[in-house]
Write a protein that holds these residues in place. Structure first.
Motif, PDB file in Angstrom:
ATOM      1  N   SER A 177       0.826  -1.209   0.000  1.00  0.00           N
ATOM      2  CA  SER A 177       0.000   0.000   0.000  1.00  0.00           C
ATOM      3  C   SER A 177       0.858   1.256   0.000  1.00  0.00           C
ATOM      4  O   SER A 177       1.930   1.292   0.602  1.00  0.00           O
ATOM      5  CB  SER A 177      -0.935   0.012   1.215  1.00  0.00           C
ATOM      6  N   TYR A 179      -0.499   4.945   0.700  1.00  0.00           N
ATOM      7  CA  TYR A 179      -1.701   5.726   0.980  1.00  0.00           C
ATOM      8  C   TYR A 179      -1.477   7.215   0.719  1.00  0.00           C
ATOM      9  O   TYR A 179      -0.407   7.760   1.017  1.00  0.00           O
ATOM     10  CB  TYR A 179      -2.143   5.522   2.429  1.00  0.00           C
ATOM     11  N   ASN A 201      -5.329   3.958  -1.438  1.00  0.00           N
ATOM     12  CA  ASN A 201      -4.118   3.205  -1.748  1.00  0.00           C
ATOM     13  C   ASN A 201      -3.824   3.298  -3.247  1.00  0.00           C
ATOM     14  O   ASN A 201      -4.572   2.775  -4.072  1.00  0.00           O
ATOM     15  CB  ASN A 201      -4.294   1.740  -1.337  1.00  0.00           C
TER      16      ASN A 201
END
Length: 341
Positions: A177, A179, A201
């Protein structure tokens, strides 16, 4: 008898003239800047309210630009995946012809075409957006895929590995991920980690899109390895010049072709998930744009003056100042005569 002196009148006049001059300057500055205030001290309550709205607007603009960048990245990914889908559909047509018992010359040509298609799909998956590799997950600095000896590697690990540790690593990479804040109320948990539901994400893992590991018969799950292996099998089976493949090769070719179709369904399912995320980004960007327009209207209503009113105030202030200049001599002269009498 109350006596008005020249000095007293002069002091009063100077004070009033200075006030008229300041009023004219302030009114002129208001017209030029279009602002209702130029310092916090002029209107603390209004300035504080304006500051909050400006801060919200700046934050929204940052989120909108972040969202816009993410949209472009996902659009680039969608274009690449569409190209792969087109290449793979052609490969499926070629593969179907190759496994139907074609003569050796045709099998060899089809096999080479499939190998070239596999190489082409790898190049597409190593595409960049800006200076980052689109399908590299959270590590966008290095090309994620490599095709070597009919095997597809993601960050150096065979996508068709059966090693538990390597499979665990591929699983980890497929769920990486990165973010970003796009206006979803970004928050951190007690461990200073981003709460997933409050951010977006932007990491796109090619390993997750293609799938990894093997089927029960040992065939790879990713469409590129399957294409390359079937292509190599067709080339090798044509080496002896026979019109048909031997029974073992034919059985293996049929199995690979079946898995190519099965893996393509899984690939399309993963691709649909990416399309859903891309659509969400666009909807969210529309919301951010609308919010930005609303905030702009709010701070303009707080900061900006009505130009017609500002011009009227300036004209009146200018008239007052000029009038003060015109009557100055009369006032001073009258005061001096009164004093002498």
């Amino acid at each position: 008898m109350f006596r008005v002196t020249t000095n007293g009148t002069l002091r009063t006049y100077r004070g009033n003239l200075a006030k008229a001059s300041w009023n004219q300057y302030y009114a002129m500055n208001t017209v030029l800047t279009g602002r209702r205030f130029n310092s916090f001290s002029e209107d603390p309550a209004l300035a504080a309210q304006s500051f909050r709205v400006h801060a919200a607007s700046a934050r929204n603009e940052f989120q909108r630009k972040t969202s816009e960048s993410a949209i472009h990245k996902f659009e680039s990914a969608q274009a690449s995946l569409q190209e792969i889908a087109d290449q793979y559909n052609t490969a499926l047509d070629q593969a179907e012809q190759g496994v139907d018992g074609s003569k050796s010359s045709a099998r060899e040509e089809i096999g080479k075409t499939l190998l070239n298609t596999a190489e082409g799909m790898v190049k597409t998956l190593n595409a960049k957006y800006g200076d980052k590799f689109v399908f590299a997950g959270a590590n966008g600095e290095e090309a994620p895929f490599e095709l070597k000896d009919g095997k597809l590697y993601f960050r150096g690990i065979d996508m068709a590995t059966q090693d538990p540790d390597e499979l665990a690593k591929l699983e980890e990479w497929s769920k990486e991920s990165t973010y970003v804040d796009i206006g979803l109320g970004l928050q951190l948990d007690e461990n200073e980690q981003v709460i997933p539901s409050t951010a977006f994400n932007t990491a796109i893992s090619g390993a997750g899109l293609l799938g990894f590991g093997t089927y029960e018969d040992g065939s790879p799950k990713d469409i590129i390895s399957l294409t390359a292996q079937l292509g190599q099998l067709l080339v090798d089976s044509a080496a002896d010049g026979s019109d048909k493949m031997n029974e073992a090769d034919q059985e293996k070719a049929n199995a690979l072709f079946d898995k190519m179709q099965e893996s393509y369904s899984a690939f399309n399912s993963n691709r649909a998930e990416l399309d859903t995320k891309a659509q969400f980004l666009k909807s969210n960007d529309t919301r951010l744009t609308s919010t930005g327009d609303t905030l702009t209207e709010q701070y303009e209503s707080l900061d900006r003056v009505d130009l017609a009113d500002a011009l009227s105030t300036f004209v009146y202030a200018q008239y007052s100042y000029n009038a003060a200049l015109r009557v100055g001599n009369n006032v001073l002269s009258q005061s001096f005569i009164d004093y002498m009498s």
